[in-house]
Design a protein around this motif. Structure first.
Motif, short mmCIF file in Angstrom:
data_model
loop_
_atom_site.label_atom_id
_atom_site.label_comp_id
_atom_site.label_asym_id
_atom_site.label_seq_id
_atom_site.Cartn_x
_atom_site.Cartn_y
_atom_site.Cartn_z
N ARG A 229 9.47 -3.62 1.44
CA ARG A 229 10.23 -2.53 0.82
C ARG A 229 9.30 -1.48 0.21
O ARG A 229 9.58 -0.28 0.30
N LEU A 230 8.21 -1.92 -0.39
CA LEU A 230 7.23 -0.98 -0.95
C LEU A 230 6.58 -0.16 0.16
O LEU A 230 6.41 1.06 0.05
N ARG A 231 6.25 -0.81 1.27
CA ARG A 231 5.65 -0.11 2.41
C ARG A 231 6.65 0.91 2.97
O ARG A 231 6.28 2.04 3.28
N ALA A 232 7.91 0.54 3.07
CA ALA A 232 8.94 1.47 3.58
C ALA A 232 9.07 2.67 2.65
O ALA A 232 9.18 3.81 3.11
N TYR A 233 9.04 2.43 1.34
CA TYR A 233 9.12 3.53 0.37
C TYR A 233 7.90 4.43 0.51
O TYR A 233 8.03 5.65 0.53
N ALA A 234 6.74 3.83 0.60
CA ALA A 234 5.50 4.62 0.74
C ALA A 234 5.55 5.48 2.00
O ALA A 234 5.21 6.67 1.96
N ASP A 235 5.98 4.90 3.09
CA ASP A 235 6.08 5.66 4.34
C ASP A 235 7.10 6.79 4.25
O ASP A 235 6.85 7.90 4.71
N SER A 236 8.23 6.52 3.59
CA SER A 236 9.26 7.54 3.49
C SER A 236 8.84 8.70 2.60
O SER A 236 9.32 9.82 2.76
N GLN A 237 7.93 8.44 1.65
CA GLN A 237 7.47 9.48 0.74
C GLN A 237 6.11 10.04 1.15
O GLN A 237 5.54 10.86 0.43
N ASP A 238 5.60 9.58 2.27
CA ASP A 238 4.28 9.99 2.77
C ASP A 238 3.20 9.72 1.73
O ASP A 238 2.37 10.57 1.42
N LEU A 239 3.22 8.50 1.19
CA LEU A 239 2.26 8.07 0.18
C LEU A 239 1.50 6.86 0.67
O LEU A 239 1.99 6.12 1.54
N SER A 240 0.34 6.65 0.10
CA SER A 240 -0.35 5.39 0.36
C SER A 240 0.40 4.29 -0.38
O SER A 240 1.22 4.56 -1.27
N LEU A 241 0.12 3.06 -0.04
CA LEU A 241 0.78 1.94 -0.69
C LEU A 241 0.47 1.94 -2.18
O LEU A 241 1.36 1.74 -3.02
N ALA A 242 -0.77 2.20 -2.55
CA ALA A 242 -1.17 2.22 -3.96
C ALA A 242 -0.48 3.36 -4.71
O ALA A 242 -0.01 3.18 -5.84
N ALA A 243 -0.41 4.53 -4.11
CA ALA A 243 0.24 5.67 -4.76
C ALA A 243 1.73 5.40 -4.95
O ALA A 243 2.30 5.75 -5.99
N ALA A 244 2.35 4.77 -3.98
CA ALA A 244 3.77 4.43 -4.10
C ALA A 244 3.98 3.43 -5.23
O ALA A 244 4.91 3.57 -6.02
N ALA A 245 3.11 2.44 -5.32
CA ALA A 245 3.22 1.44 -6.39
C ALA A 245 3.04 2.11 -7.75
O ALA A 245 3.79 1.84 -8.70
#
Length: 81
Positions: A25-41
Motif C-alpha cells: 500500500r505504501l508503494r502504491a501511494y508512493a507511485d501514485s504521488q510520484d514519490l520515492s518510498l522514503a518520501a511517501a513514508a
C-alpha cells in the motif's frame, strides 16, 4: 521521482519493518504521488502527526464548549425562578 517538498535538515535515519500488505500500500501511494518510498513514508508520518494534533485540539475545544454550556445553564438557573 520527486522528493518531499520541504528540505530535510539534520535528518536522522530510521529503519522500520512493515507487513507485506502495508509495504504494498505504501508503494502504491508512493507511485501514485510520484514519490520515492522514503518520501511517501515521511509525508504520511507528517500527515498522521498533524492529524493527531488536530484531534487533540478538537477534543480540548469540545471540552471547553461543554464546560461553557454547563456554566451558562447554572447561571441561568440562578436568574430564572
Amino acid at each position: 521521482m520527486s522528493e518531499s517538498p520541504t528540505p530535510i535538515k539534520e535528518a536522522k535515519q530510521l529503519r522500520v519493518r512493515v507487513p507485506d500488505e502495508l509495504h504494498v500500500r505504501l508503494r502504491a501511494y508512493a507511485d501514485s504521488q510520484d514519490l520515492s518510498l522514503a518520501a511517501a513514508a515521511r509525508r504520511l508520518v507528517q500527515v498522521g502527526i498533524r492529524q493527531r494534533h488536530a484531534e487533540e485540539r478538537l477534543l480540548a475545544i469540545t471540552l471547553a464548549t461543554l464546560i461553557a454550556c454547563e456554566q451558562t445553564l447554572l447561571l441561568l438557573e440562578t436568574f430564572l425562578p
